[in-house]
Design a protein around this motif. Sequence first.
Motif, short mmCIF file in Angstrom:
data_model
loop_
_atom_site.label_atom_id
_atom_site.label_comp_id
_atom_site.label_asym_id
_atom_site.label_seq_id
_atom_site.Cartn_x
_atom_site.Cartn_y
_atom_site.Cartn_z
N GLY A 30 -19.13 5.18 1.22
CA GLY A 30 -19.31 4.28 2.82
C GLY A 30 -19.38 2.10 1.58
O GLY A 30 -18.44 1.94 1.14
N ALA A 31 -20.02 1.55 3.16
CA ALA A 31 -19.76 0.31 2.66
C ALA A 31 -20.63 0.20 1.81
O ALA A 31 -20.26 -0.74 0.42
CB ALA A 31 -20.28 -0.04 4.05
N MET A 32 -21.79 0.93 1.65
CA MET A 32 -22.48 0.53 0.30
C MET A 32 -21.80 0.83 -0.98
O MET A 32 -21.74 0.14 -1.95
CB MET A 32 -23.80 -0.04 1.07
CG MET A 32 -24.41 0.19 1.74
SD MET A 32 -24.60 -1.84 1.44
CE MET A 32 -25.61 -2.62 -0.02
N ASP A 51 -17.82 11.37 -2.64
CA ASP A 51 -18.11 11.63 -1.91
C ASP A 51 -17.73 13.30 -0.96
O ASP A 51 -16.57 13.92 -1.03
CB ASP A 51 -17.58 11.08 -1.02
CG ASP A 51 -18.03 10.46 0.41
OD1 ASP A 51 -18.70 9.44 0.46
OD2 ASP A 51 -17.87 11.34 1.56
N GLN A 52 -18.28 13.55 0.64
CA GLN A 52 -18.23 15.05 1.10
C GLN A 52 -16.37 14.67 1.98
O GLN A 52 -16.21 15.31 1.63
CB GLN A 52 -19.50 14.95 1.66
CG GLN A 52 -19.23 14.78 2.95
CD GLN A 52 -20.52 14.84 3.95
OE1 GLN A 52 -21.71 15.79 3.96
NE2 GLN A 52 -20.94 14.23 4.41
N ALA A 107 -25.52 6.82 -1.91
CA ALA A 107 -25.45 5.93 -1.09
C ALA A 107 -25.00 6.57 0.07
O ALA A 107 -23.47 6.68 1.21
CB ALA A 107 -24.73 4.44 -1.45
N ILE A 108 -25.58 7.69 0.02
CA ILE A 108 -25.08 8.62 1.62
C ILE A 108 -25.78 8.42 2.72
O ILE A 108 -26.60 6.77 2.30
CB ILE A 108 -25.26 10.24 0.55
CG1 ILE A 108 -26.81 10.53 1.23
CG2 ILE A 108 -24.47 10.63 -0.47
CD1 ILE A 108 -26.66 11.82 0.79
N GLU A 110 -28.40 8.07 5.62
CA GLU A 110 -29.77 7.99 5.52
C GLU A 110 -30.93 8.45 6.37
O GLU A 110 -30.88 8.49 7.23
CB GLU A 110 -29.93 6.27 5.99
CG GLU A 110 -31.52 5.93 5.75
CD GLU A 110 -32.12 5.37 4.97
OE1 GLU A 110 -31.28 5.24 3.84
OE2 GLU A 110 -33.07 4.52 4.56
N LYS A 115 -30.57 13.64 1.23
CA LYS A 115 -30.70 13.09 0.28
C LYS A 115 -31.71 14.69 -0.72
O LYS A 115 -30.78 14.43 -1.55
CB LYS A 115 -31.35 11.94 0.26
CG LYS A 115 -30.28 10.63 1.13
CD LYS A 115 -30.95 9.35 0.66
CE LYS A 115 -30.79 8.32 1.81
NZ LYS A 115 -29.28 7.30 0.81
N ASN A 135 -29.98 4.07 -3.23
CA ASN A 135 -29.79 2.85 -2.15
C ASN A 135 -30.80 2.90 -0.87
O ASN A 135 -30.06 2.38 0.04
CB ASN A 135 -28.72 3.01 -2.14
CG ASN A 135 -28.23 1.14 -1.80
OD1 ASN A 135 -28.63 0.47 -2.08
ND2 ASN A 135 -27.25 0.53 -0.93
N SER A 137 -32.23 2.04 2.75
CA SER A 137 -33.04 1.50 2.94
C SER A 137 -34.07 1.69 3.48
O SER A 137 -34.79 0.77 3.11
CB SER A 137 -32.34 0.68 3.84
OG SER A 137 -31.21 1.12 4.65
N PHE A 159 -29.68 -2.09 -3.20
CA PHE A 159 -28.71 -3.55 -2.38
C PHE A 159 -28.46 -4.24 -1.25
O PHE A 159 -28.99 -3.02 -0.38
CB PHE A 159 -26.86 -2.96 -3.29
CG PHE A 159 -27.23 -2.51 -4.80
CD1 PHE A 159 -26.80 -3.78 -5.11
CD2 PHE A 159 -27.69 -1.64 -5.17
CE1 PHE A 159 -26.42 -3.42 -6.28
CE2 PHE A 159 -27.38 -1.11 -6.17
CZ PHE A 159 -26.99 -1.58 -7.25
#
Length: 404
Positions: A30-32, A51-52, A107-108, A110, A115, A135, A137, A159
Amino acid sequence: YEISTRDWSSDVCSSDLNRFMTTIGIIGCGAMGAGIAQLALQNGHRVVLFDQSLQAVKQAIQSIDGQLKKLIEKGRLSESQWTDCMGRLLQAEQLHDLQSSNLVIEAIIEDLSIKQSLFKQLEKHLSETCILASNTSSLSIAALSSVLTAPQRFLGLHFFNPATVMPLVEVIPGVRTSKESTVWVYNLMKDWKKEPVLAKDTPGFIVNRIARPYYSEALRIAEEGIADFATIDWAMKSQGQFKMGPFELMDFIGHDVNYRVTETVWKELFFDPRFKPSITQKRWFEAGLYGKKAGRGCYEYNSAASMPEPTKNPELAAVIFNRILSMLINEAADALYYQIATREDIETAMKKGVNYPKGLLEWGNQFGLQLVKETLHKLYHRYQEERYRLSPKIEDCIRANQLL
Ligand code: NAI
């Protein structure tokens, strides 16, 4: 464990050229994920994307290609560098294709259990020396690592968005992370010309903990009818040189993301009233008024809507600014008191992760710790709430006549 400054010296990082010859696996495009992948490519790594959703991988490749082409237009990348970067970008069809990675950055979505289940499956496919980073948050690094047979190679690597632009990276070793893994990743971030800071595995790490009052105290001031959103935004920008006011910034981040982080930090800190979320924001979140991306949040974003005008009253602006800034300084002082990070890293984090014009500890010293104390005491007595309790660090500094 204790970390000596020697471990982080530039000598260690420049002499260890092997780090550049490594393969970086990215899970979640995705974005990250896409931003981190681009960074790794520009730093000479082979990058494997997983990615899935195959669509997400395709989009990430397109987005990286587009971003690199923009750099060519700006004269910051040559055609041959672009060919070289794209040639090192690979797509994994299954987790097994990540087996040659030296570092995998996840980075999947949250979500702790999603995860964890990914890491459990992934670990079987990785070499023994591969380092695994999340990653996340807001999730606990200890909890994420608990499903691994080798938790010593797992850590948080946070990040900021957009990852290619924002210099800050929070490096978060969990209680079971080895020092070697931490030092290796920290130095890799230095090689990438990022600004790594070391954070304890505590809710919100550094930035997402210390920045909370910027949003929640602004919401509180609006809820009390002291000032409207536009006036509070104006006060923070004009008095504090913040690039964006709290409401503009929340609309930009998205109330879905911002509310969830606030709620997580509050819950994870055992419902500490200092981090209590705002009902107003919860309602926006529940109603899907996420901000800019939804066309409406604190403000309206359609062609017909115009931004409301602030009430430009300097006395009111000073009241708003002193209250929010005092809360922020108090939070930074408390993070220092509880050794969430070093003084230097706390300052770097707020300047490089959320673009604050000054480090909050330095700001506290200039603003005056006595003034922070008085502001918080007044609020504490008025509202009879723990939310406004003073950090022992500020009390200690005032008593010893020292700076933060
Ligand atoms: P996103 O929603 O843009 O992308 C997530 C990607 O993960 C999607 O492409 C999705 O298909 C994929 N995915 C979901 N579950 C998967 C699974 N089980 N296996 C493989 N792929 C899967 O999310 P975004 O914004 O990039 O965030 C990713 C992570 O980074 C989250 O942990 C988030 O908290 C964190 N983060 C986000 C920031 C932001 O501003 N967006 C800033 C810093 C951290």
